[in-house]
Enzyme design. Structure first.
Site, PDB file in Angstrom:
ATOM      1  N   ASP A 140       0.870  -1.170   0.000  1.00 14.62           N
ATOM      2  CA  ASP A 140       0.000   0.000   0.000  1.00 14.62           C
ATOM      3  C   ASP A 140       0.916   1.231   0.000  1.00 14.62           C
ATOM      4  O   ASP A 140       2.113   1.102   0.285  1.00 14.62           O
ATOM      5  CB  ASP A 140      -0.870  -0.069   1.266  1.00 14.62           C
ATOM      6  CG  ASP A 140      -1.760   1.148   1.417  1.00 14.62           C
ATOM      7  OD1 ASP A 140      -2.308   1.597   0.392  1.00 14.62           O
ATOM      8  OD2 ASP A 140      -1.900   1.651   2.536  1.00 14.62           O
ATOM      9  N   ASP A 180      -5.004   6.058  -4.072  1.00  6.28           N
ATOM     10  CA  ASP A 180      -4.739   7.481  -4.307  1.00  6.28           C
ATOM     11  C   ASP A 180      -4.713   7.829  -5.793  1.00  6.28           C
ATOM     12  O   ASP A 180      -4.767   6.963  -6.655  1.00  6.28           O
ATOM     13  CB  ASP A 180      -3.394   7.838  -3.661  1.00  6.28           C
ATOM     14  CG  ASP A 180      -3.441   9.228  -3.042  1.00  6.28           C
ATOM     15  OD1 ASP A 180      -4.163  10.078  -3.579  1.00  6.28           O
ATOM     16  OD2 ASP A 180      -2.759   9.453  -2.033  1.00  6.28           O
ATOM     17  N   LYS A 204      -7.441  -4.928  -5.214  1.00  6.92           N
ATOM     18  CA  LYS A 204      -6.127  -5.269  -4.653  1.00  6.92           C
ATOM     19  C   LYS A 204      -6.012  -6.780  -4.461  1.00  6.92           C
ATOM     20  O   LYS A 204      -4.990  -7.383  -4.802  1.00  6.92           O
ATOM     21  CB  LYS A 204      -5.925  -4.558  -3.307  1.00  6.92           C
ATOM     22  CG  LYS A 204      -5.714  -3.057  -3.420  1.00  6.92           C
ATOM     23  CD  LYS A 204      -5.424  -2.446  -2.051  1.00  6.92           C
ATOM     24  CE  LYS A 204      -5.147  -0.948  -2.164  1.00  6.92           C
ATOM     25  NZ  LYS A 204      -4.742  -0.368  -0.878  1.00  6.92           N
TER      26      LYS A 204
END
Length: 1095
Positions: free
Chosen positions: A427, A727, A813
């Protein structure tokens, strides 16, 4: 070989059965036909029961006085000091041991008894129960097998109990539930759909709710969503206006209303529903969207909120985005399982060969099962126990390591996985970065300010405002109205001071930050919905925004003298260095979107009535909007290379007429039904022309400590690093460069946004032509590619030195992790610190959680929990590497231990005409697998080939492990050959050297076997630890001490002779010395990589 065995004539009472046995073994001439097993059923039954270790003296005497004979003979010898020195001490020791054994094994003495008719209670003695017992075993027989299972079960149970405790802690949290009778406390696990739940500030939201009311005046509140989407910026949520307007809290029960909510689904960024109040005339219908929801696992950041529960438990967004934890099994365990299967096939094959060589005589299937039982030691049952205890030891070592304090091993079954990793998926926010934004650079084109020159900016701002107010006071004295906007005035070159002032003012106004003040202490719960007293001092103010960058900018303007003190939906107030309050009316707000990459605001200065349109955004979006300049592109590149996140700030002054024209067009576009988004964007773009470029800002997201050297070390260790983040693309790329995830010399290929199969095809072809460049791809494009070109994307991405996936949802993910596992077959590791990383952590072969600012959710769900990213280096290079190498050595040695004794059994049986007679019986077999060899073999978990400092200094050593050479079919076959060689030497050696004492073959071979095992452990060890030495001598001591007790198997008089000692020593040397020589030669001619470093 058997016909060379001299079998002496047997004398005494027990001769008949012995003659039959002798006949059976001596009928071995070339033409002699051995009697079939079915003809000798009786004899073979006796043969199996006959203890092979009986001394010749035993044949000479009646069975009953076998044990007492040596003692009777010795007792006739002379006493005194001479007798004691010449061997009497041995006799005394043996006598004491025999006495102890007799005490332990003493049978109840049978006596005559007097029996009373009908009065059993009058019997003076206790008699046995009248029950039949045909069982072969007792409870103690199953202890070894039970121990194997118990170790595994207990370890799993402990892990599971810890998980249960963590779940219980969360489920037991108390919340206030609103009922008709008032507030009641309710456990999180007892909340139901339809309940009205009150959640206080800084409290976790327990279930998915629709936001009905808040204590905040504005009817809105902020929530922290870091545990849901990994973003630490705060989200603004709006209460349903119908319920927010109600006068009192209790009125929620006086209205007749309901919420319609769509079915539970994965998407955390969308919601469709309606709120209906039926008791008003006409009925009120209010549409509900994502801004009216409060998802579970988020945290209330401001005020107190009340919501109605719509989804609970498994139906909440956070749980639906969390994959079910799989039961992780390490690659080493799978490899050992394969080898165990090979050993089982070898066991069956060997048994069949034996039966075949017997000639399938008689009930051959019975002999087959006998051989299967005899050779069952080939299957290493104790392997599971040794490995499980080893894993527990590795976990203990990891948690005790002072260099990585706070590390916790939560899954004790997979420490070896840390030594086999090829892909690390990390991450970004909070894992690689601290998520602390610091304003670093302000560039005005001709002049640049850094952290050391911020005081100059402060003085410019003070000068500007002091001049303005001195002019304003002069104007007031002459009663002239304030000057109009200078849009019509001729353009003159502005001074640096005024340019700095304009830039700071733009940054202070163009944002979505709200200052929040804590309520004063002492405000009671009763007035929580009244307007509370608030402390507007600087110390009490915190800023809330949807992005930490925004907060950093506003905090910087405060540090240079221009402070944001208040904000609501329609106005903003700034405080100047002199303490004056400037009020600005917010006319329009254009929020940031990932498509536009910019945000804007139109404000009117209350004092001068000037209308200004401020805008800030990414350089790619702003470069075409601002007036021509020659410095922006170059400076943006310079800041990006420093790892700073850049924003371009611009403004445009508007006249009242221009604004009114814009507002009418904007309102019309917002009301259109078709293509609303496009029409609104077109109207806003009409303003975005020839804007005045004010400045370029640079904000640094500070990296975690030692991120760069850690990533460098992992890359050198052959680990490919992928960054998966929620992000923005620009931010992710910026951090990838600053953290050196992508090296300075590498190109970056940014995968263009694709929405269809055709676009994906073209973009993949474009990417295929690039070589050795990092890939940056967004979640949406990734989704399209995975749908149509999963195999091609995986193939191309796996060739990249680094991959960055931005705008990833938690489920995406996890999908990327699974894709890597399926397509490459390599071991993956995921590391994160937020609730949005849990799916990825649980899907990976090895999950690591960081205890960070985003809470403990990732750390609790992970297999290993660390406190800082830099600790992953030592965790993998030192502990992962040594755990794998130790377990590989331990596993192969335990297999060798079973193979060698099975080889001896096979040699023994084949010498004696393939008779299914056990070589060693009873305690010898149990002792061999436990106290005689267990400690030295298990001490291999302390072995290390290089020192930890060396492993950290040369991460290339880790690269060798990924090839799995420490445990493979090749190394396994080497151990099999060693076992066959040693087993053959030990057994044939014992048979060659027993001369006339054939019955001592067990004593010679078993002692040589124990010594060989202890020497083999010494041969395998690479670095000695004092506990290893203790284990070797302890095991040897246990064996020597137990010889006195084992007179059932050994003749004590024989094993204390010099003949016994030299024969055992000779066999042991022949079995071990060649292997020591071979090891020495191999180390000299082809040294392993680690030995080059240690020499």
């Amino acid at each position: 070989m058997a016909d060379q065995i001299p079998l002496y004539p047997v004398r005494g009472a027990a001769a008949v059965a012995s003659r039959k046995r002798a006949a059976y073994y001596s009928a071995a001439g070339p033409g002699a036909e051995r009697p079939g097993r079915f003809q000798l059923e009786d004899e073979s039954a006796h043969l199996d029961e006959m203890p092979l270790m009986m001394s010749e003296e035993g044949f000479e005497n009646d069975e009953s006085d076998y044990h007492t004979l040596p003692r009777a003979r010795i007792s006739q010898r002379k006493r005194g000091l001479e007798w004691f020195v010449c061997g009497g001490w041995k006799f005394l020791c043996t006598s004491c041991c025999d006495w102890l054994i007799n005490i332990c094994q003493r049978k109840r003495e049978l006596k005559a008894r007097t029996v009373w008719l009908g009065y059993p209670e009058k019997c003076e003695e206790k008699h046995p129960r009248n029950s039949i017992k045909n069982q072969k075993y007792n409870v103690f027989t199953f202890i070894p097998g039970g121990f194997v299972l118990a170790v595994t079960i207990v370890r799993e149970a402990v892990d599971e109990f810890r998980r249960f405790q963590r779940d219980k802690e969360v489920n037991s949290q108390l919340y206030s539930k609103l009922t008709v009778r008032g507030k009641v406390q309710v456990k999180s696990s007892d909340i139901q759909v339809g309940d009205l739940i009150i959640v206080e500030k800084n409290q976790r939201i327990p279930s998915d709710m629709v936001f009905l009311r808040t204590s905040e005046k504005a009817g809105s509140c902020f929530i922290r969503t870091d545990q849901l989407d990994g973003e630490t910026d705060w989200k603004l949520k709006v209460a349903v206006s119908c319920t927010q307007r109600l006068p009192a809290l209790g009125d929620l029960f006086s209205i007749n209303a309901y919420v319609y909510a769509q079915k539970p689904q994965l998407d955390i960024h969308s919601f469709e529903g309606t709120f209906t109040r039926e008791d008003s005339d006409p009925p009120v219908h209010e549409s509900l969207s994502i801004e009216n929801t409060l998802w579970a696992s988020t945290i209330v950041a401001s005020g107190t909120v009340i919501g109605v529960v719509i989804y609970t438990g498994k139906e909440t967004r956070s749980v639906m985005n969390t994959s079910n934890p799989k039961n992780k099994v390490g690659l080493l365990d799978l490899e050992l399982n394969q080898l165990t299967k090979a050993l089982f096939l070898a066991l069956v094959a060997l048994s069949l060969v034996m039966v075949t060589l017997q000639g399938f005589v008689g009930p051959w299937y019975r002999n087959l099962f006998r051989f299967l039982l005899l050779f069952s030691y080939i299957i290493p049952i104790s392997l599971r126990v040794n490995l499980d205890m080893g894993k527990a030891a590795y976990g203990w070592m990891i948690m005790r390591d002072e260099n990585i304090p706070g590390t916790v091993v939560r899954t004790s079954t997979i420490p070896e996985e840390l030594g086999r990793l090829v892909y690390l998926l990390t991450d970004k926010t909070g894992t690689l970065t601290q998520n602390e934004m610091i304003f670093k650079r302000l560039h005005l084109g001709t002049v640049s300010y850094g952290t050391d020159t911020m005081d100059e900016i402060q003085s410019h701002v003070m000068n500007s405002y002091s001049q303005m107010y001195s002019q304003a006071s002069g104007n007031n004295a002459s009663s002239t109205p304030p000057r109009k906007a200078q849009s019509s005035a001729p353009k003159v070159r502005k001074s640096v001071s005024s340019r700095v002032h304009e830039a700071v003012k733009a940054i202070a106004l163009c944002h979505n930050v709200t200052p929040v003040y804590e309520a004063r202490a002492g405000v009671t719960g009763e007035t929580e919905y009244a307007e509370v007293d608030q402390d507007f001092s600087d110390e009490n103010r915190t800023y809330q925004a949807s992005s930490p960058d925004e907060v950093a900018l506003v905090q910087w303007t405060e540090s240079v003298g221009l402070t944001l003190v208040n904000r609501d939906l329609t106005s903003m107030q700034l405080r100047t260095p002199g303490g004056q309050i400037l009020t600005y009316c917010v006319l329009q707000m254009f929020p940031f979107t990932s498509e536009s990459k910019r945000m804007g605001v139109i404000v009117r200065d209350e004092s001068t009535a000037e209308i200004t349109f401020y805008m800030k955004g990414a350089d790619v979006a702003m470069s075409t909007i601002v007036q021509y300049n020659d410095w922006l592109e170059e400076e943006c590149g310079n800041m990006a290379r420093e790892g700073l996140r850049t924003l371009v700030v611009a403004k445009r002054a508007l006249t009242e007429e221009q604004y009114q024209d814009f507002e009418s067009r904007y309102s019309q576009a917002k009301l259109s039904v078709h293509d609303r988004t496009l029409k609104v964007a077109a109207v806003v773009e009409s303003l975005e022309r020839e804007m005045e470029l004010l400045c370029l800002t640079g904000v640094e997201d500070q990296l975690q400590a030692d991120v760069r050297p850690t990533l460098e070390m992992l890359r050198n260790a052959g680990i490919k690093i992928w960054m998966l983040t929620g992000d923005k693309l620009e931010t992710a790329t910026c951090i990838a460069k600053s953290s050196h995830l992508v090296s300075r010399t590498q190109d970056i290929h940014t995968f263009r946004p694709v929405t269809s199969r055709g676009e994906a095809h073209l973009e993949l072809n474009a990417f295929r032509r690039k070589h050795d460049c990092a890939l940056v791809i967004s979640g949406d494009s990734l989704e399209v590619c995975l749908r149509y070109y999963e195999h091609e994307l995986a193939e191309l991405a796996c060739q990249c030195p680094a991959v960055v996936c931005c705008r990833c949802s938690p489920t995406q993910k996890a999908r990327i992790v699974k894709l890597l596992q399926q397509r490459t077959g390599k071991r993956t590791c995921a590391i994160g610190d937020g609730g949005n990383d849990v799916s990825m952590i649980q899907a990976a072969d090895c999950g690591i959680g960081i205890e960070g600012k985003e809470g403990k959710q990732a750390s609790l769900a992970a297999d290993f929990s660390i406190t800082q990213f830099k600790h992953i280096g030592r965790l993998l290079m030192v502990h992962g590497r040594s755990s794998y190498k130790r377990s590989a050595a331990l596993g192969q040695f335990v297999m060798h231990r079973g193979l060698i004794i099975s080889t001896m059994q096979a040699v023994f049986s084949s010498v004696f005409y393939f008779a299914s007679v056990p070589l060693y019986q009873g305690f010898l077999m149990v002792g061999y697998a436990t106290i005689y060899t267990m400690f030295p073999v298990f001490s291999l978990v302390l072995d290390q080939d290089v020192k930890p400092e060396m492993a950290m200094l040369y991460p290339e050593l880790y690269k060798d492990l990924t090839k799995g050479r420490s445990l493979s079919f090749k190394t396994f076959l080497v151990w099999v050959l060693i076992s066959i060689y040693q087993g053959g030497i030990l057994m044939y050696g014992a048979l060659l050297l027993f001369e006339s004492e054939f019955v001592h073959v067990v004593a010679i071979s078993f002692t040589a076997l124990i010594l060989t095992e202890l020497l083999m452990v010494a041969l395998t060890v690479r670095t000695w630890h004092w506990l290893m030495v203790v284990a070797e001598f302890l095991s040897l001591g246990c064996y020597i001490a137990s010889l006195a007790f084992l007179n059932e198997y050994f003749d004590v008089a024989f094993i204390t002779t010099v003949t016994f000692l030299w024969k055992v020593s000779a066999i042991t040397v022949v079995s071990c010395l060649p292997l020591y020589v071979l090891k020495y030669l191999k180390r000299k001619l082809s040294p392993p990589s680690y030995s080059k470093l240690t020499s």
